[in-house]
Design a protein around this motif. Structure first.
Motif, PDB file in Angstrom:
ATOM      1  N   PHE A  21      98.738  26.909 -61.149  1.00  0.00           N
ATOM      2  CA  PHE A  21      99.085  25.697 -62.311  1.00  0.00           C
ATOM      3  C   PHE A  21      98.243  25.265 -62.979  1.00  0.00           C
ATOM      4  CE2 PHE A  21     101.875  24.748 -58.011  1.00  0.00           C
ATOM      5  CZ  PHE A  21     103.229  25.242 -58.897  1.00  0.00           C
ATOM      6  N   LEU A  22      96.763  25.732 -63.049  1.00  0.00           N
ATOM      7  CA  LEU A  22      95.915  25.371 -64.034  1.00  0.00           C
ATOM      8  C   LEU A  22      95.776  26.480 -64.776  1.00  0.00           C
ATOM      9  CD1 LEU A  22      93.435  23.093 -61.986  1.00  0.00           C
ATOM     10  CD2 LEU A  22      94.961  22.625 -63.282  1.00  0.00           C
ATOM     11  N   ILE A  23      95.584  27.744 -64.522  1.00  0.00           N
ATOM     12  CA  ILE A  23      95.454  29.076 -65.886  1.00  0.00           C
ATOM     13  C   ILE A  23      96.464  28.885 -66.053  1.00  0.00           C
ATOM     14  CG2 ILE A  23      94.692  30.837 -65.393  1.00  0.00           C
ATOM     15  CD1 ILE A  23      92.253  29.187 -65.537  1.00  0.00           C
ATOM     16  N   ILE A  24      97.919  29.430 -65.434  1.00  0.00           N
ATOM     17  CA  ILE A  24      98.974  29.325 -65.691  1.00  0.00           C
ATOM     18  C   ILE A  24      99.960  28.891 -66.371  1.00  0.00           C
ATOM     19  CG2 ILE A  24     101.264  31.044 -65.737  1.00  0.00           C
ATOM     20  CD1 ILE A  24      98.618  33.126 -65.462  1.00  0.00           C
ATOM     21  N   GLY A  25     100.063  28.298 -66.329  1.00  0.00           N
ATOM     22  CA  GLY A  25     100.660  26.571 -65.649  1.00  0.00           C
ATOM     23  C   GLY A  25     100.357  26.143 -66.873  1.00  0.00           C
ATOM     24  N   GLY A  26      99.073  25.218 -66.853  1.00  0.00           N
ATOM     25  CA  GLY A  26      97.935  24.686 -68.148  1.00  0.00           C
ATOM     26  C   GLY A  26      98.206  25.401 -68.835  1.00  0.00           C
ATOM     27  N   GLY A  27      97.884  26.733 -69.297  1.00  0.00           N
ATOM     28  CA  GLY A  27      97.517  27.985 -70.604  1.00  0.00           C
ATOM     29  C   GLY A  27      99.078  27.947 -70.949  1.00  0.00           C
ATOM     30  N   LEU A  28      99.388  27.595 -70.438  1.00  0.00           N
ATOM     31  CA  LEU A  28     101.507  28.123 -70.950  1.00  0.00           C
ATOM     32  C   LEU A  28     101.159  26.745 -71.587  1.00  0.00           C
ATOM     33  CD1 LEU A  28     103.574  30.103 -68.627  1.00  0.00           C
ATOM     34  CD2 LEU A  28     102.561  30.800 -71.090  1.00  0.00           C
ATOM     35  N   PHE A  29     100.806  25.371 -71.428  1.00  0.00           N
ATOM     36  CA  PHE A  29     101.130  24.398 -71.787  1.00  0.00           C
ATOM     37  C   PHE A  29     100.209  24.437 -73.494  1.00  0.00           C
ATOM     38  CE2 PHE A  29      98.966  20.061 -72.855  1.00  0.00           C
ATOM     39  CZ  PHE A  29     100.723  19.512 -72.810  1.00  0.00           C
ATOM     40  N   LEU A  30      99.386  24.708 -73.100  1.00  0.00           N
ATOM     41  CA  LEU A  30      98.825  24.728 -74.223  1.00  0.00           C
ATOM     42  C   LEU A  30      98.959  25.454 -75.846  1.00  0.00           C
ATOM     43  CD1 LEU A  30      94.805  24.595 -72.673  1.00  0.00           C
ATOM     44  CD2 LEU A  30      96.547  22.746 -73.887  1.00  0.00           C
ATOM     45  N   VAL A  31      99.684  27.051 -74.786  1.00  0.00           N
ATOM     46  CA  VAL A  31     100.049  28.013 -75.942  1.00  0.00           C
ATOM     47  C   VAL A  31     101.231  27.385 -76.812  1.00  0.00           C
ATOM     48  CG1 VAL A  31     101.080  30.287 -75.815  1.00  0.00           C
ATOM     49  CG2 VAL A  31      99.273  29.977 -74.409  1.00  0.00           C
ATOM     50  N   PHE A  32     102.053  26.805 -75.956  1.00  0.00           N
ATOM     51  CA  PHE A  32     103.216  26.002 -76.691  1.00  0.00           C
ATOM     52  C   PHE A  32     102.233  24.995 -77.827  1.00  0.00           C
ATOM     53  CE2 PHE A  32     104.888  28.836 -73.430  1.00  0.00           C
ATOM     54  CZ  PHE A  32     106.510  29.421 -74.551  1.00  0.00           C
ATOM     55  N   TYR A  33     101.575  23.889 -76.495  1.00  0.00           N
ATOM     56  CA  TYR A  33     101.237  22.947 -77.357  1.00  0.00           C
ATOM     57  C   TYR A  33     100.641  22.977 -79.106  1.00  0.00           C
ATOM     58  CZ  TYR A  33      99.085  18.285 -78.042  1.00  0.00           C
ATOM     59  OH  TYR A  33      98.501  16.800 -78.212  1.00  0.00           O
ATOM     60  N   SER A  34      99.848  24.129 -79.309  1.00  0.00           N
ATOM     61  CA  SER A  34      99.058  24.444 -80.332  1.00  0.00           C
ATOM     62  C   SER A  34     100.764  25.141 -81.386  1.00  0.00           C
ATOM     63  CB  SER A  34      98.504  25.552 -79.628  1.00  0.00           C
ATOM     64  OG  SER A  34      98.390  27.089 -79.618  1.00  0.00           O
TER      65      SER A  34
END
Length: 455
Positions: A21-34
């Motif tokens: 959740f934190l690496i993959i989920g959080g990371g994917l969120f940051l990728v699209f958020y950017s």
């Protein structure tokens, strides 16, 4: 040691959800958020690293290149050589695909976390400028978040110990030189212990010199070791061109093999890939921001872009090449060979019988550079928990741990690092996700200035 290993192994399954959740989920969120902006400025990141935008008057201790070299020296190492072998041993060729996915997501995490390391720098007890998760947690989230920073530092004291690097380096020496067989002059001499003591002494000469000395040594070693390793791997691939295509095909087909026989099935396959990728490039762990936070720059976004290159270099490039060589050589089919032994076998088979000796030389450079750089992380963690003077004593603990790791089992050191990294991820990713809007605001301003030619 078996009791400790069993305890760590029992705790590890509980960290799987954290990693997902934190690496993959959080990371994917940051990728699209950017909105993929950092990825679109990849060439600009290279220009920054090359020194095009360096200003000697900016605050900090080291250049962009030195910060990246030091961070990469801590990640481009045995995690990319034996770590990939361990992943393939545990999950088969398909695990490499999930390492790639995690690395691409990790580039986005590195961008945000290392931008924050410049944006929220603080000072230690002696007035020195410092950066890292403990500072962007307390300065960015406020005093109420200090327990998160303390938790991060405590986990970091264990996570940055050189256990894996030392253990795999000793296995390399024992596997190639075979001192117990070829050198009988010292009778029952414990070679693993002897190598561990020698490494402890050698490492102490560098790490007690401080960050600038570490950065200087890392900047000199990293380009050489990466080039030598890449040349060796490319040569092996050139000698086996016909096997590259099938090796890549095997990676993709096995990545989605729902009937895979690895431990934990398909879910286990993904988790293995995440763990080994996180160990390879440390995205989300929070260690790299401690180096990048010392860069001579006033522009957070520049440092974030430089840091983003780290996962690309050490995972997308180095790990991929290692995996292809292991697969095309067939060494992964020898189930008795785990860790560095599998990679040594691949090199020996592919380079006319002496490839294992060449890899030993390369591994020596990888291992030493990692040993020289990792100590700085622990020093910063202990300094934050206590003060800058006491923090320096971590180096003594670090040096002693090298000798311990030399005689420990590979299962013990892998479990120790995996668990510690997972615990470091929790406070770091909470802070990165919470402060992401601040990075986006700074990113919008920076890229607008760049387009207008003001940067």
């Amino acid at each position: 040691m078996e009791v400790i290993n069993d305890f760590l192994a029992a705790l590890l399954p509980y960290t799987e959800w954290v990693m997902l959740f934190l690496i993959i989920g959080g990371g994917l969120f940051l990728v699209f958020y950017s909105k993929l902006l950092p990825y679109r400025y990849f060439r600009h990141a290279i220009a920054i690293t090359a020194g095009k935008y360096d200003d000697p008057n900016d605050p900090g201790e080291v250049s962009h290149l030195q910060a990246l070299s030091s961070a990469v020296a801590a990640t481009v190492g045995l995690g990319n050589i034996s770590g990939v072998a361990i992943a393939i041993y545990m999950g088969g060729p398909g695990v490499v695909f999930w390492i790639w996915v995690t690395a691409l997501v990790g580039m986005g995490i590195k961008f945000y976390s290392c931008s924050l390391s410049i944006m929220f720098r603080g000072h230690d007890s002696e007035g020195g400028l410092q950066g890292g998760p403990m500072y962007y947690i307390t300065k960015g989230m406020g005093a109420k978040a200090k327990p998160l920073a303390v938790f991060f530092c405590i986990a970091g004291l264990f996570g940055v110990l050189p256990a894996f690097t030392t253990n795999q380096f000793v296995q390399t020496i024992m596997g190639v030189v075979r001192p117990d067989e070829t050198i009988a002059l010292l009778g029952d001499f414990n070679w693993k212990l002897g190598i561990g003591i020698a490494l402890s002494i050698l490492t102490s000469f560098v790490i007690f010199g401080g960050l600038k000395k570490i950065a200087k040594v890392a900047t000199a070693i990293v380009p050489f070791m990466v080039l030598l390793y890449l040349v060796s791997v490319v040569f092996i691939m050139a000698m086996n061109l016909g096997q590259i295509g099938p090796s890549l095909k095997l990676i993709f087909t096995e990545a989605f093999n729902l009937k895979t026989a690895v431990q934990g099935g398909f879910w286990g396959l993904i988790i293995i890939g995440i763990r080994r990728a996180v160990f390879s490039n440390e995205s989300g762990v929070g260690s790299a921001p401690m180096y990048h936070g010392q860069s001579k720059t006033k522009e957070p976004i520049q440092e974030g872009l430089v840091a983003m290159l780290g996962p690309f270099i050490d995972t997308i490039v180095v790990c991929s090449l290692t995996a292809i060589v292991i697969i095309l050589s067939g060494s992964y089919l020898d189930v008795e060979n785990n860790g560095i032994v599998m990679t040594l076998l691949a090199f020996e088979r592919s380079l006319f019988g002496f490839g294992d000796i060449l890899l030993m030389v390369i591994v020596s450079a990888f291992a030493l550079s990692t040993l020289f750089t990792y100590s700085y992380y622990g020093t910063k963690c202990l300094s934050f928990l206590t003060n800058a003077k006491i923090g320096g004593y971590y180096n003594f603990i670090y040096v002693l741990s090298i000798t311990f790791a030399a005689v420990a089992s590979v299962e013990l050191v892998v479990n120790l690092i995996d668990l510690s990294f997972a615990l470091m991820v929790i406070p770091n990713m909470i802070a990165v996700l919470y402060l992401a809007p601040r990075v986006n605001h700074a990113m919008k301003i920076y890229f607008t200035k760049l387009k207008d030619g003001e940067t």
